[in-house]
Design a protein around this motif. Sequence first.
Motif, short mmCIF file in Angstrom:
data_model
loop_
_atom_site.label_atom_id
_atom_site.label_comp_id
_atom_site.label_asym_id
_atom_site.label_seq_id
_atom_site.Cartn_x
_atom_site.Cartn_y
_atom_site.Cartn_z
N ASP A 49 0.84 -1.19 0.00
CA ASP A 49 0.00 0.00 0.00
C ASP A 49 0.88 1.25 0.00
N THR A 59 12.12 4.77 3.06
CA THR A 59 12.84 3.87 2.15
C THR A 59 11.90 2.82 1.56
N TYR A 61 9.84 0.50 -0.57
CA TYR A 61 10.00 0.27 -2.00
C TYR A 61 8.79 0.77 -2.80
N ASP A 386 4.27 -12.49 10.75
CA ASP A 386 3.41 -11.90 9.71
C ASP A 386 4.13 -11.74 8.38
N ASP A 414 5.06 -9.55 15.57
CA ASP A 414 4.84 -9.01 14.24
C ASP A 414 6.06 -8.18 13.83
N TRP A 415 6.13 -7.88 12.54
CA TRP A 415 7.32 -7.20 12.01
C TRP A 415 7.51 -5.84 12.66
N SER A 416 6.40 -5.18 12.92
CA SER A 416 6.50 -3.86 13.53
C SER A 416 7.17 -3.94 14.91
N THR A 417 6.79 -4.94 15.67
CA THR A 417 7.41 -5.13 16.98
C THR A 417 8.90 -5.44 16.80
N THR A 419 10.90 -4.54 14.39
CA THR A 419 11.69 -3.37 13.99
C THR A 419 11.98 -2.47 15.19
N SER A 420 11.12 -2.52 16.17
CA SER A 420 11.36 -1.74 17.39
C SER A 420 12.35 -2.47 18.31
N ARG A 422 14.61 -4.72 17.58
CA ARG A 422 15.96 -4.94 17.07
C ARG A 422 16.86 -3.74 17.39
N THR A 438 16.13 -10.97 7.94
CA THR A 438 15.52 -9.99 7.05
C THR A 438 16.01 -10.31 5.65
N TRP A 439 15.60 -9.51 4.68
CA TRP A 439 16.17 -9.67 3.34
C TRP A 439 16.32 -8.30 2.70
N SER A 440 17.14 -8.30 1.68
CA SER A 440 17.36 -7.07 0.95
C SER A 440 17.20 -7.37 -0.53
N PHE A 464 21.62 -2.48 12.57
CA PHE A 464 21.23 -3.26 13.76
C PHE A 464 22.00 -4.58 13.82
#
Lengths: 538, 313
Positions: A49, A59, A61, A386, A414-417, A419-420, A422, A438-440, A464
């Motif tokens: 979205d 950042t 994509y 997730d 979840d990913w949001s948690t 990201t916090s 880490r 993770t991946w890039s 991180f």
Amino acid sequence: MTPTRKFTKLGKSIKLGAAALALVAPFVASAVSGQASAEKVFKAAVHADLKNTDPIWTTAYITRNHGYLVYDTLFALDENYEPQPQMVGEHTVSDDGLTYTFTLRDGLKWHDGTPVTAADCVASIQRWGKRDGMGQKLMDTTASLEAVDDKTFKMVLKEPYGLVLHSLGKISSNVPFMMPKRLADTDAFEQVKEIVGSGPFKWVADAWRPGSLAVYEKNEDYVPRSEPASNAAGGKIAGVDRVEWHYIPDPATAMNALISGEIDYWENPPPDLSAALKGNPDIKVTVLDPLGNQGWLRPNHLHPPFNNPKARQALVHMVSQATYLQAIVGDPDLYKVCPAYFICGTPLESDVGTDALANQDFAKAKALMKEAGYDGEKIILMDPTDIPQLHAASLVTAELLRQIGVDVEVQAMDWSTLTSRRAEKKSPADGGWNIFHTWSIGADVSSPIANIGVSGGCEERAWFGWPCDEKLESLRDAYAKAADAADQKVIGEQLQARAFEVVPYVNFGQWFNPVAYRNNVKGVISSPVQFYWNIAVE
Amino acid sequence: MYAYVVRRILATIPVMGVVAIFVFLLLHLTPGDPAAVIAGDYASPADIERIRERLGLNDPLYIQFGRWIAHLAQGDLGISIFSNLPVSQLVAQRLEPTLMLTVTTIVFAIIIAVPLGVFAAWKAGSFIDRFTMLFAVLGFSIPVFVVGYMLMYVFAIQLRWLPVQGYVSIADGFWPFLRSIILPSFALGLIYIALIARITRASVLEVLTEDYIRTAHAKGLSSNVVLIRHALKNAAVPIVTIIGIGIALLIGGVVITESVFNIPGLGRLTVDAILRRDYPIIQGMILLFAGVYVLINLLIDLSYTFLDPRIRY
């Protein structure tokens, strides 16, 4: 009422209903097919979205792809990943390699009708240089950056820097998109209030429905370059009048919408559904991104056991890329075992130092863990449930860790948690962590500067997990100053060899995301980034 | 009666206040950082810190709460952290699809379920009754998304009568609107048809054993009059209650239906906001949902006085 009369009545009702249906059905069907419109509209189901529209501020994509529709760049990478002029007409470099002079090509206009000026570009580069890693490095090396006249600007460096044009043509987030000065003067940590670019499509602000729809219309004033489109470089020809981005979060619904013709293009079919689509004669399933993605197993370098390089080397011996890739992707056509840090398919692809990663060895991994002083403490592995790919990778890692005798605790979140969490530098016992995945995208790991994962910049500058290694950093600096591609290759190999010694992260494989589109779609560009120019709908 | 209505409306203010405090604290104590999501995977800790500072997320909780309440008092739900658009604008964009989906689903469910339940009770033990009960069990048992995909496959992919996904505003024409809402409404409505049909059957069945029904029959009233005027009216209170609760429950089902049929409604807005910790949207949405719950309960309570004159407030 007798049963016979009842059934007679029922029969009448059914007949009446059937007659009504027969009357309505053709009307419904014709309404589905829709009216042919003179306007050529390209409808794409996008991978995420579009929640924010400033590609310097975020950042994401999806915002980067939005940026490529609306904005233009000074330089752009071609299919060989070489920077080619895009908005720039001519450029010169002084003999000492310190002064770059850029002249904009003719005919460039912002979407509000005003001409693109050198001052706009200077302000845009400066704003980008405050947010992007490559931009920050370029700005650190820059002594001055100023407009000479309306169409010319000059960049003077403190010392020779080999990546000036690569930086200005950076293909992925954050891309140095050009904006009018009045917008580029916005604080780099605030979003711009207006979306005005000079790219091949204009943003239709009124049509934006976050969570659902973003609309772009052809910029009739855009003057494309004369060269053919090649990756991000070359002529950006708007082949349709209107591009509609539909965000369809449910993959099965997106697939059905593609089959029924409600959308023309689907950016991210998952492997299982893309396999199902391959049998449909109206739809083409293909991989456009030659570099794909690289998976990362990131250990925390601050805390035991992974503050010891031997424990991180144990992870390299433990990993079998094929196991991860089977779990994440499944279809062998969509993945590749690739131990190279700077990913396969790039000029820096190399097998230097890759033996350990190419040959899984549990005994060696166990021995290294023992040498690292691991004595059975609990390892915290953060599992973002997730994100299916990362969840699968987490489960594989947990199992492999157990096989080499490590006590692992998989913490679902979840990913949001994640990201916090880490960002926490505390010990794992106090709310920190030991490992996450993770991946890039391949384009973002294709060089030592772009690949932030190989930075050894310690707690202050590294990503991180905070690897701390002077040699890694000095090699990255040397790469940035390398005179030519041959030197860059040599330094890239040295850096990779060092990376396998100190293991900033473990690369768990390369995989490719297919796209799917209907047969009436032509001109799709092969690139790590999804571009919307050059596409036509027949 | 009017005093009661005013009292109930005033009572919503402390309820909403408690909800506001609870939601705010719960959200801010939950792990997750919107700044980290905004900054992306490649941001340095320093970048994230600067974004947190910009968003005011480093201020003490009571200051953040005070700021939010002060804006709320002026009718300002805040600005989305991610899209930079006012929450009220995002809600307004999403309100119509969710509202129309809910209304059509409920209307659809009532039209089918109430007659079905009444008829099943009237013909208790018959084939129709057993069929209704079987239908009710199936309606409860099949998840919304399975029904959705099945409908989509038959009516959108195979027959191509209706669109697979998306929502067309009623302002763009009633027929296109109806086409876009038929499948989601039926998928979402199935479970409510089952629920309302079961409750209607049970209520009517209970009323049919009452003495006054026997008396009505003895007076020589026709079966239709007995069923509709006497039995159904007296069975209405539990039916209305379950319809009201159903509307509240719909909010949960709407999230899945909106995802399956790609309807840009409030359910998806809320879920997306939760996943990204877009605090202003989550706070605004929970307040809105709480308000809707309170309003529905008020309307249900008021409807009792019309359905059963013995009930007084």
